[in-house]
Structure formats: C-alpha cells, structure tokens
Design a protein around this motif. Structure first.
Motif, short mmCIF file in Angstrom:
data_model
loop_
_atom_site.label_atom_id
_atom_site.label_comp_id
_atom_site.label_asym_id
_atom_site.label_seq_id
_atom_site.Cartn_x
_atom_site.Cartn_y
_atom_site.Cartn_z
N ASN A 59 73.82 31.00 31.84
CA ASN A 59 73.25 32.00 30.93
C ASN A 59 72.05 32.71 31.54
O ASN A 59 71.79 33.87 31.25
N LYS A 60 71.30 32.02 32.38
CA LYS A 60 70.11 32.61 33.00
C LYS A 60 70.45 33.41 34.26
O LYS A 60 69.64 34.24 34.70
N LEU A 61 71.62 33.18 34.82
CA LEU A 61 71.97 33.84 36.08
C LEU A 61 72.16 35.35 35.95
O LEU A 61 72.27 36.04 36.95
N SER A 105 77.97 34.29 41.48
CA SER A 105 76.58 33.83 41.52
C SER A 105 76.23 33.33 42.92
O SER A 105 75.14 33.61 43.42
N CYS A 106 77.13 32.58 43.53
CA CYS A 106 76.88 32.07 44.89
C CYS A 106 76.63 33.21 45.86
O CYS A 106 75.71 33.16 46.68
N TYR A 107 77.44 34.25 45.76
CA TYR A 107 77.31 35.39 46.65
C TYR A 107 75.94 36.07 46.46
O TYR A 107 75.25 36.36 47.43
N THR A 108 75.56 36.31 45.22
CA THR A 108 74.28 36.97 44.95
C THR A 108 73.11 36.08 45.37
O THR A 108 72.14 36.56 45.95
N ILE A 109 73.20 34.79 45.09
CA ILE A 109 72.15 33.86 45.48
C ILE A 109 71.99 33.85 47.00
O ILE A 109 70.88 33.89 47.53
N LEU A 118 64.11 31.95 50.07
CA LEU A 118 64.00 31.01 48.96
C LEU A 118 65.21 30.10 48.91
O LEU A 118 66.29 30.46 49.36
N THR A 119 65.04 28.92 48.32
CA THR A 119 66.16 28.01 48.11
C THR A 119 66.90 28.41 46.83
O THR A 119 66.37 29.16 45.99
N THR A 120 68.09 27.87 46.66
CA THR A 120 68.87 28.13 45.45
C THR A 120 68.08 27.69 44.22
O THR A 120 68.03 28.40 43.21
N SER A 121 67.44 26.54 44.29
CA SER A 121 66.67 26.03 43.15
C SER A 121 65.53 26.97 42.78
O SER A 121 65.28 27.22 41.60
N LYS A 122 64.83 27.48 43.77
CA LYS A 122 63.71 28.39 43.50
C LYS A 122 64.21 29.71 42.89
O LYS A 122 63.59 30.26 41.99
N ILE A 123 65.35 30.19 43.37
CA ILE A 123 65.91 31.43 42.83
C ILE A 123 66.28 31.24 41.37
O ILE A 123 65.98 32.09 40.52
N ILE A 124 66.90 30.12 41.05
CA ILE A 124 67.29 29.86 39.66
C ILE A 124 66.06 29.63 38.80
O ILE A 124 66.01 30.06 37.64
N SER A 125 65.01 29.01 39.34
CA SER A 125 63.76 28.87 38.60
C SER A 125 63.18 30.23 38.25
O SER A 125 62.65 30.43 37.15
#
Length: 137
Positions: A59-61, A105-109, A118-125
């Motif tokens: 939902n946040k992505l 989402s993987c592609y955009t991340i 940035l790491t995946t975790s930081k991007i999602i944060s």
C-alpha cells in the motif's frame, strides 16, 4: 569525508554536471536492474508497526513514483536528500518483516538504488515517511 555509499552517491550527484567527459568512469555506478518477484526482509523503524507486512508495505509502495521523480531532478534531489534521506539514515532501531515484492516494485526500487545508493529497506522507510508525513522516523 564520505562515510557510506549514500553519501558517495550524493556527492557524485552534486558534481556530476562538472565532471569532464574524460572522467566518465568516475560517475555514479549503475547496477543491474532486475524485475523479478522477490521475497526479502525489510527493516523498518520500530515506530512503524505492521500486522500484515506484505499488504501494508504494498500500500505504501505507491510512493515509489514520487521518490523516483524527486531524485531525477538535481535541485529536487538536493532538497530531498537534506529533508528526507538524512532523517531516514539516522534511524538505528529497526524491526524486520518478511515480504514479497512484485516485479514492478522491484524494478523501481532497483532504479532508485542505482541513483541514490539506498538500501531497499531505507527506500521503503521513505515511502512510509512520505505517505504518513511522519516528522521523526
């Protein structure tokens, strides 16, 4: 002094317009961007409590597009780094969540990682911070 990958990428982003063409090898390295579904552990600040991690993270992505747009323009990126990225980098206490990220989402991340370090975790944060407008993540 540059301490980590994010700061190195930020510095390279700042000086990129001034790098002579003979020094192109010094520009921000580009990693391979893949677009396959991915099961991974995401580490989010402890003040973000999730009961259904995959659903709530998905939902946040929607914020990924906002992040992607912010980092493409040099002036926006400089402000975004100061206002958002630095706050996320200061977070030390995190909690891990097992999630499955979809291909899009993987592609955009991955493209955001290539631009920022940035790491995946930081991007999602950051997605949570932008969505909730949390003052202190």
């Amino acid at each position: 002094i540059l301490y980590d990958q994010v700061q190195i990428y930020y510095f390279l982003y700042l000086v990129e317009p001034y790098i002579h063409s003979s020094m192109k090898r010094k520009r921000t390295p580009k990693r391979h961007t893949h677009s396959t579904k991915k099961r991974t552990t995401i580490y989010l600040p402890v003040n973000i409590q999730l009961t259904k991690p995959t659903k709530e993270i998905h939902n946040k992505l929607v914020q990924l597009q906002t992040i992607s747009q912010m980092i493409m323009d040099r002036n926006n990126y400089i402000d975004f780094y100061k206002d958002v990225i630095l706050a996320i980098l200061r977070v030390k206490e995190t909690k891990g969540y097992q999630v499955i990220l979809d291909e899009s989402s993987c592609y955009t991340i991955e493209s955001i990682k290539n631009r920022t370090g940035l790491t995946t975790s930081k991007i999602i944060s950051i997605c949570f911070k932008l969505e909730n407008k949390l003052p202190n993540i």
